[in-house]
Motif scaffolding. Structure first.
Motif, mmCIF file in Angstrom:
data_model
loop_
_atom_site.group_PDB
_atom_site.id
_atom_site.type_symbol
_atom_site.label_atom_id
_atom_site.label_comp_id
_atom_site.label_asym_id
_atom_site.label_seq_id
_atom_site.Cartn_x
_atom_site.Cartn_y
_atom_site.Cartn_z
ATOM 1 N N THR A 1 0.885 -1.163 0.000
ATOM 2 C CA THR A 1 0.000 0.000 0.000
ATOM 3 C C THR A 1 0.917 1.205 0.000
ATOM 4 O O THR A 1 1.779 1.357 0.867
ATOM 5 C CB THR A 1 -0.908 0.027 1.245
ATOM 6 N N VAL A 2 0.776 2.063 -1.013
ATOM 7 C CA VAL A 2 1.617 3.257 -1.133
ATOM 8 C C VAL A 2 0.730 4.478 -0.914
ATOM 9 O O VAL A 2 -0.172 4.753 -1.710
ATOM 10 C CB VAL A 2 2.315 3.335 -2.500
ATOM 11 N N ALA A 3 1.005 5.194 0.170
ATOM 12 C CA ALA A 3 0.196 6.353 0.534
ATOM 13 C C ALA A 3 1.016 7.628 0.358
ATOM 14 O O ALA A 3 2.052 7.797 1.002
ATOM 15 C CB ALA A 3 -0.274 6.234 1.983
ATOM 16 N N TYR A 4 0.560 8.503 -0.514
ATOM 17 C CA TYR A 4 1.234 9.785 -0.737
ATOM 18 C C TYR A 4 0.653 10.819 0.225
ATOM 19 O O TYR A 4 -0.561 11.005 0.305
ATOM 20 C CB TYR A 4 1.048 10.248 -2.183
ATOM 21 N N ARG A 5 1.550 11.515 0.952
ATOM 22 C CA ARG A 5 1.121 12.556 1.880
ATOM 23 C C ARG A 5 1.539 13.948 1.411
ATOM 24 O O ARG A 5 1.060 14.955 1.942
ATOM 25 C CB ARG A 5 1.690 12.308 3.281
ATOM 26 N N SER A 6 2.438 14.029 0.445
ATOM 27 C CA SER A 6 2.882 15.328 -0.075
ATOM 28 C C SER A 6 1.689 16.072 -0.671
ATOM 29 O O SER A 6 0.784 15.459 -1.239
ATOM 30 C CB SER A 6 3.943 15.130 -1.150
ATOM 31 N N VAL B 1 -0.071 -2.868 -12.218
ATOM 32 C CA VAL B 1 0.113 -2.092 -10.988
ATOM 33 C C VAL B 1 -0.863 -2.535 -9.908
ATOM 34 O O VAL B 1 -0.493 -2.712 -8.741
ATOM 35 C CB VAL B 1 -0.064 -0.580 -11.275
ATOM 36 N N LYS B 2 -2.131 -2.721 -10.264
ATOM 37 C CA LYS B 2 -3.158 -2.999 -9.270
ATOM 38 C C LYS B 2 -2.899 -4.279 -8.476
ATOM 39 O O LYS B 2 -3.330 -4.392 -7.329
ATOM 40 C CB LYS B 2 -4.531 -3.062 -9.935
ATOM 41 N N SER B 3 -2.232 -5.244 -9.083
ATOM 42 C CA SER B 3 -1.983 -6.498 -8.376
ATOM 43 C C SER B 3 -0.857 -6.367 -7.356
ATOM 44 O O SER B 3 -0.727 -7.199 -6.456
ATOM 45 C CB SER B 3 -1.641 -7.612 -9.372
ATOM 46 N N GLN B 4 -0.029 -5.319 -7.483
ATOM 47 C CA GLN B 4 1.109 -5.176 -6.579
ATOM 48 C C GLN B 4 1.047 -3.942 -5.691
ATOM 49 O O GLN B 4 1.662 -3.920 -4.627
ATOM 50 C CB GLN B 4 2.416 -5.151 -7.394
ATOM 51 N N ILE B 5 0.325 -2.915 -6.126
ATOM 52 C CA ILE B 5 0.301 -1.661 -5.369
ATOM 53 C C ILE B 5 -1.127 -1.177 -5.174
ATOM 54 O O ILE B 5 -1.883 -1.036 -6.147
ATOM 55 C CB ILE B 5 1.121 -0.567 -6.083
ATOM 56 N N GLU B 6 -1.477 -0.932 -3.924
ATOM 57 C CA GLU B 6 -2.706 -0.201 -3.611
ATOM 58 C C GLU B 6 -2.302 1.260 -3.450
ATOM 59 O O GLU B 6 -1.532 1.608 -2.564
ATOM 60 C CB GLU B 6 -3.346 -0.704 -2.315
ATOM 61 N N LEU B 7 -2.817 2.106 -4.322
ATOM 62 C CA LEU B 7 -2.411 3.507 -4.376
ATOM 63 C C LEU B 7 -3.416 4.361 -3.601
ATOM 64 O O LEU B 7 -4.616 4.328 -3.868
ATOM 65 C CB LEU B 7 -2.337 3.950 -5.836
#
Length: 419
Positions: free
Chosen positions: A119-124, A146-152
């Motif tokens: 899960t990659v959460a952007y806070r910038s 992307v969807k299978s490896q990263i929850e954006l």
């Protein structure tokens, strides 16, 4: 939870220290060797109350480490939080250089470790549309699925310098932006125990949040200072005026008047703003923001006309539901809805007006004067039966009350709920 923090500025350092203090295993990543060395030595690279103590404790317990490179350890994390800077570019926009580069590096790391699930959460703070139009395309250019490896996720922060630790553990709100506007289980787990309202929205709604908040903070500061300047020029104690103003939590310091919708009007706001502007001009107050209010309100009237009539054929039958400036009132003085009616007529639409509280025979004083200046209102007013028996191409609801009637229309626009 094993968490990587990418970017060790104020937000990243605070997040790393606070999350490590909660027992998470945290890896801080930043190309600045000085920052990394400080963390490895149990020191804070920034001056922020409470942060250094948390870092020292985390180092002693082994829950916090730091590195200058995005190593394989990052790929083994459950959550990656991106906190890199988005400084101002020459044209005033945010520079997205760091965002783009860290996204590319992260994608390369995930590609090199196919079993990775993050899960990659952007806070910038980033421009609305950045998740879909910049970050996701960068990931897709490197990763085949992307969807299978990263929850954006876009997950804005609400930290203030000098009270960042307190704000981290007691945020004013939690905003979670995802592709479909649904919850993220990983972010929910991260926020377990925090007492704050939670909003699950799509990316763009979450991305604009910090801009709205910070600009409003700026508006409040400028407004207070403009009033203060004017008070000084008039020999008025600004501190006493401030005490009176902030004591009113029903209208002044409240959610009232903050919902996007219709322009302001009526017998008080327009005339008092104009008079306040005149006082400022004649006393040297230099109240530039206050001076812009009427012009901005006029621009909003034009916007509402364009917003309501987009893709509407000329000559279409239009019903304006509500002509007085406020519901359950017959006050037509400086009603923005009268101006909207004029625009609709000028544009060639077949306009009718239904307002159950406006009866021309009962109007008097200045309200009667409005009818003299705008005779079309009297001619276009229809009763409830006509409003409900007619098929309208468009109904412009100025009140949010259309649910009280059986009105049929191809399209209904509630100008008090812009969407």
């Amino acid at each position: 939870m094993k968490i990587a923090i990418l970017g060790l500025g104020y937000v990243g350092i605070t997040a790393a220290a606070c999350l490590a203090s909660q027992g998470h295993e945290v890896i801080g990543v930043d190309p600045n060797q000085t920052k990394v060395n400080a963390i490895l030595d149990g020191r804070s690279p920034i001056s922020e109350p409470g942060v250094e103590d948390l870092i020292a404790q985390a180092q002693a317990s082994g829950s916090l480490t730091a590195t200058t490179a995005m190593t394989r350890d990052v790929a083994s994390c459950e959550l990656v939080i991106v906190c890199v800077g988005t400084p101002s570019a020459v044209d005033g926009s945010h520079s997205m250089t760091h965002i783009a580069e860290v996204s590319r590096q992260l994608a390369e790391l995930v590609r090199a470790n196919p079993a990775t699930r993050l899960t990659v959460a952007y806070r910038s703070t980033i421009r609305p549309g950045s998740m879909e139009e910049l970050i996701q395309p960068i990931l897709e250019s490197v990763l085949s699925d992307v969807k299978s490896q990263i929850e954006l996720v876009y997950y804005p922060e609400f930290l203030r310098e000098s009270s960042a630790v307190k704000d981290f553990f007691a945020p004013p709100k939690i905003v979670v932006g995802t592709a479909d506007g649904q919850a993220s289980a990983v972010i929910d787990e991260l926020n377990k125990g925090l007492d704050a309202p939670v909003f699950y929205v799509k990316y763009r709604e979450s991305e604009i949040t910090k801009f709205v908040d910070n600009t409003f903070h700026a508006v409040k500061t400028v407004f207070a200072n403009e009033v203060g300047r004017l008070c000084v020029q008039l020999g008025i104690d600004a501190s006493e005026v401030h005490k009176i103003f902030v004591s009113d939590t029903k209208l002044n310091i409240s959610a009232n008047y903050l919902r996007p919708g219709g322009a302001f009007g009526g017998s008080c706001l327009p005339k008092d703003v104009r008079a306040f502007q005149h006082i400022s001009r004649t006393s040297g107050g230099n109240t530039f923001m206050i001076d812009s209010l009427i012009a901005s309100n006029e621009a909003h009237k034009s916007f509402l006309f364009e917003y309501a009539t987009r893709n509407l054929e000329h000559g279409s039958r239009v019903l304006l539901l509500g002509i007085a400036f406020k519901d359950q009132s017959d006050d037509l003085r400086e009603s923005p809805n009268v101006d909207l009616a004029r625009m609709l007529i000028t544009a060639g639409y077949q306009l009718s007006i239904f307002d159950p509280h406006v009866e021309p025979q009962n109007l008097m004083g200045q309200n009667l004067g409005v009818l003299s200046n705008s005779p079309f209102i009297r001619q276009l007013l229809v009763d409830r039966k006509s409003a409900e028996d007619t098929e309208w191409s468009l109904v412009i609801d100025t009140r949010g009350t259309i649910g009280n009637y059986s009105i049929t229309a191809a399209r209904i626009v509630d100008i008090n709920r812009l969407a």
